[in-house]
Design a protein around this motif. Structure first.
Motif, PDB file in Angstrom:
ATOM      1  N   VAL A   1       0.882  -1.083  -0.118  1.00 48.15           N
ATOM      2  CA  VAL A   1       0.134   0.038   0.056  1.00 48.15           C
ATOM      3  C   VAL A   1       0.825   1.221   0.088  1.00 48.15           C
ATOM      4  O   VAL A   1       2.141   1.142   0.732  1.00 48.15           O
ATOM      5  N   PRO A   2       0.408   2.165  -0.639  1.00 50.25           N
ATOM      6  CA  PRO A   2       1.282   3.324  -0.624  1.00 50.25           C
ATOM      7  C   PRO A   2       1.365   4.293   0.568  1.00 50.25           C
ATOM      8  O   PRO A   2       0.671   3.839   1.507  1.00 50.25           O
ATOM      9  N   GLU A   3       2.536   4.882   0.611  1.00 48.53           N
ATOM     10  CA  GLU A   3       2.931   5.674   2.136  1.00 48.53           C
ATOM     11  C   GLU A   3       1.850   6.603   2.535  1.00 48.53           C
ATOM     12  O   GLU A   3       1.633   6.930   3.639  1.00 48.53           O
TER      13      GLU A   3
ATOM     14  N   ALA B   1      -2.011   6.625  -3.605  1.00 46.47           N
ATOM     15  CA  ALA B   1      -0.557   6.770  -4.209  1.00 46.47           C
ATOM     16  C   ALA B   1      -0.051   8.260  -4.541  1.00 46.47           C
ATOM     17  O   ALA B   1      -0.884   9.114  -4.564  1.00 46.47           O
ATOM     18  N   ALA B   2       1.334   8.163  -4.535  1.00 45.67           N
ATOM     19  CA  ALA B   2       1.947   9.436  -4.841  1.00 45.67           C
ATOM     20  C   ALA B   2       1.421   9.889  -6.163  1.00 45.67           C
ATOM     21  O   ALA B   2       1.219   9.104  -7.011  1.00 45.67           O
ATOM     22  N   GLU B   3       1.829  11.363  -6.465  1.00 42.44           N
ATOM     23  CA  GLU B   3       1.509  11.761  -7.921  1.00 42.44           C
ATOM     24  C   GLU B   3       2.149  10.663  -8.866  1.00 42.44           C
ATOM     25  O   GLU B   3       1.678  10.728 -10.045  1.00 42.44           O
TER      26      GLU B   3
ATOM     27  N   ALA C   1      -5.142  -4.948  -8.137  1.00 41.64           N
ATOM     28  CA  ALA C   1      -4.560  -4.013  -7.851  1.00 41.64           C
ATOM     29  C   ALA C   1      -5.410  -2.645  -8.167  1.00 41.64           C
ATOM     30  O   ALA C   1      -5.865  -2.956  -9.210  1.00 41.64           O
ATOM     31  N   GLU C   2      -5.307  -1.585  -7.518  1.00 44.11           N
ATOM     32  CA  GLU C   2      -5.890  -0.262  -7.746  1.00 44.11           C
ATOM     33  C   GLU C   2      -5.238   0.979  -7.345  1.00 44.11           C
ATOM     34  O   GLU C   2      -4.678   0.962  -6.320  1.00 44.11           O
ATOM     35  N   THR C   3      -5.340   1.858  -8.268  1.00 40.75           N
ATOM     36  CA  THR C   3      -5.109   3.489  -7.789  1.00 40.75           C
ATOM     37  C   THR C   3      -6.117   4.197  -8.169  1.00 40.75           C
ATOM     38  O   THR C   3      -6.236   5.044  -8.943  1.00 40.75           O
TER      39      THR C   3
END
Length: 333
Positions: A20-22, A53-55, A147-149
């Protein structure tokens, strides 16, 4: 109509990994963005926070990170993977597929690669497809990813949807076994005429003759989706149990799509499956669509709730409106 029945299987999940993103998006953060409150979000959904998610971080990046986690934890070799299936509704490239991006990242040769677009039913659908490929005898080791953003396709001015969605990924290895596999029973159902209640479109302005908004964002009629899930998914779970000749007492863990805790509570009440035996990932990750079920599985594996030999009922449901269920016997120690 629901299709459910026992299945022939020579397949078992032999490894799992997640990422998972930070960045954490809390309910307090959302209070600064739209007219809402932490208390209202928790009361209506059970969600406290979600990962974003980061840019410059995309779905393929999350897929790759989840597979790396799987490798690190289980020491799995990937050079003999002969097929990759990724379930996602938010790919950074439509083609090449996310599966092809994973294949390239790990240098896996002689490998098939395809993406599955079944929204929140995607991961279970991908497992069903993997079982069929392994049963055909043409394949022996398949990498399945959810997976998803979703943050990339969420309208953060729409308070009815922006409070729900988060980003994450999880990957499993599904391998052929010479003995009877771990997949016991399967179920599928689709109500395409109701697809206009939950959609994402960049082109078409209608679904089944109903006008829609083509802004490439997630649009949901929450009330209608809730009604559909509570009634249709509950009956689908019951049909799956009946097809497997199992009772709710024989299911050690129920893992529904982590859409909304109130929805899950209603489904549990209607099916007779206790909430205490239900796994979900939404509290800290939000609704991660195709990633929500494997993320919930992995959380329970990491804190030793899931044990070898237990029977687990996975049930995905969402955009389509599509649902997919699978009962399996957990074989990982």
């Amino acid at each position: 109509m629901h299709q459910a029945g026992k299945i022939t299987s020579h397949a078992a999940i032999t490894a799992i990994g997640s990422y998972v993103p930070e960045r954490v998006l809390t309910n307090s953060h959302l209070e600064q963005m739209v007219e809402t409150s932490h208390e209202w979000i928790v009361q209506r959904t059970g969600i406290v926070e979600r990962r974003i998610a980061a840019e410059n971080e995309y779905c393929s990046d999350l897929c790759i990170a989840a597979v790396r986690d799987l490798q690190a934890r289980y020491g799995i070799q990937l050079d003999d993977v002969d097929y990759i299936i990724t379930a996602t509704s938010s790919p950074d490239t439509v083609f090449p597929s996310m599966s092809a991006r994973v294949q390239a990242a790990f240098g896996i040769h002689g490998c098939g690669a395809t993406d599955v677009q079944a929204a929140c039913a995607g991961f279970v659908s991908a497992l069903q497809l993997a079982n069929g490929l392994l049963l055909s005898g043409m394949h022996r080791k398949i990498l399945v990813i959810g997976a998803e953003t979703l943050s990339k396709i969420t309208d953060y001015t729409d308070r009815t949807t922006c409070i729900l969605f988060g980003d994450g990924a999880s990957a499993v290895i599904v391998e052929r076994t010479e003995e009877t596999g771990s997949f016991i029973a399967s179920a599928v159902s689709t109500d395409g005429d109701s697809g206009h209640h939950l959609y994402r479109s960049a082109l078409s302005s209608e679904i089944s003759g109903v006008p829609i908004t083509a802004n490439d964002k997630i649009i949901q009629n929450g009330r209608e989706v809730y009604k559909w899930a509570v009634t249709s998914v509950s009956s689908g779970v019951k049909r799956l149990l009946n097809a497997a000749d199992l009772t709710t007492d024989q299911i050690d863990w129920f893992v529904p799509h982590s859409a909304n805790l109130r929805m899950i509570e209603s489904i549990c009440e209607r099916t007779g499956i206790p909430l205490e035996r239900t796994l979900y990932s939404l509290v800290h990750y939000g609704n991660t669509s195709a990633a929500s079920i494997p993320l919930a599985l992995d959380l329970a594996i990491q804190d030793n709730r899931i044990r070898q030999g237990q029977q687990i009922l996975l049930y995905g449901f969402g955009g389509g409106l599509t649902q997919a269920g699978l009962i399996l016997r957990w074989m990982l120690p």
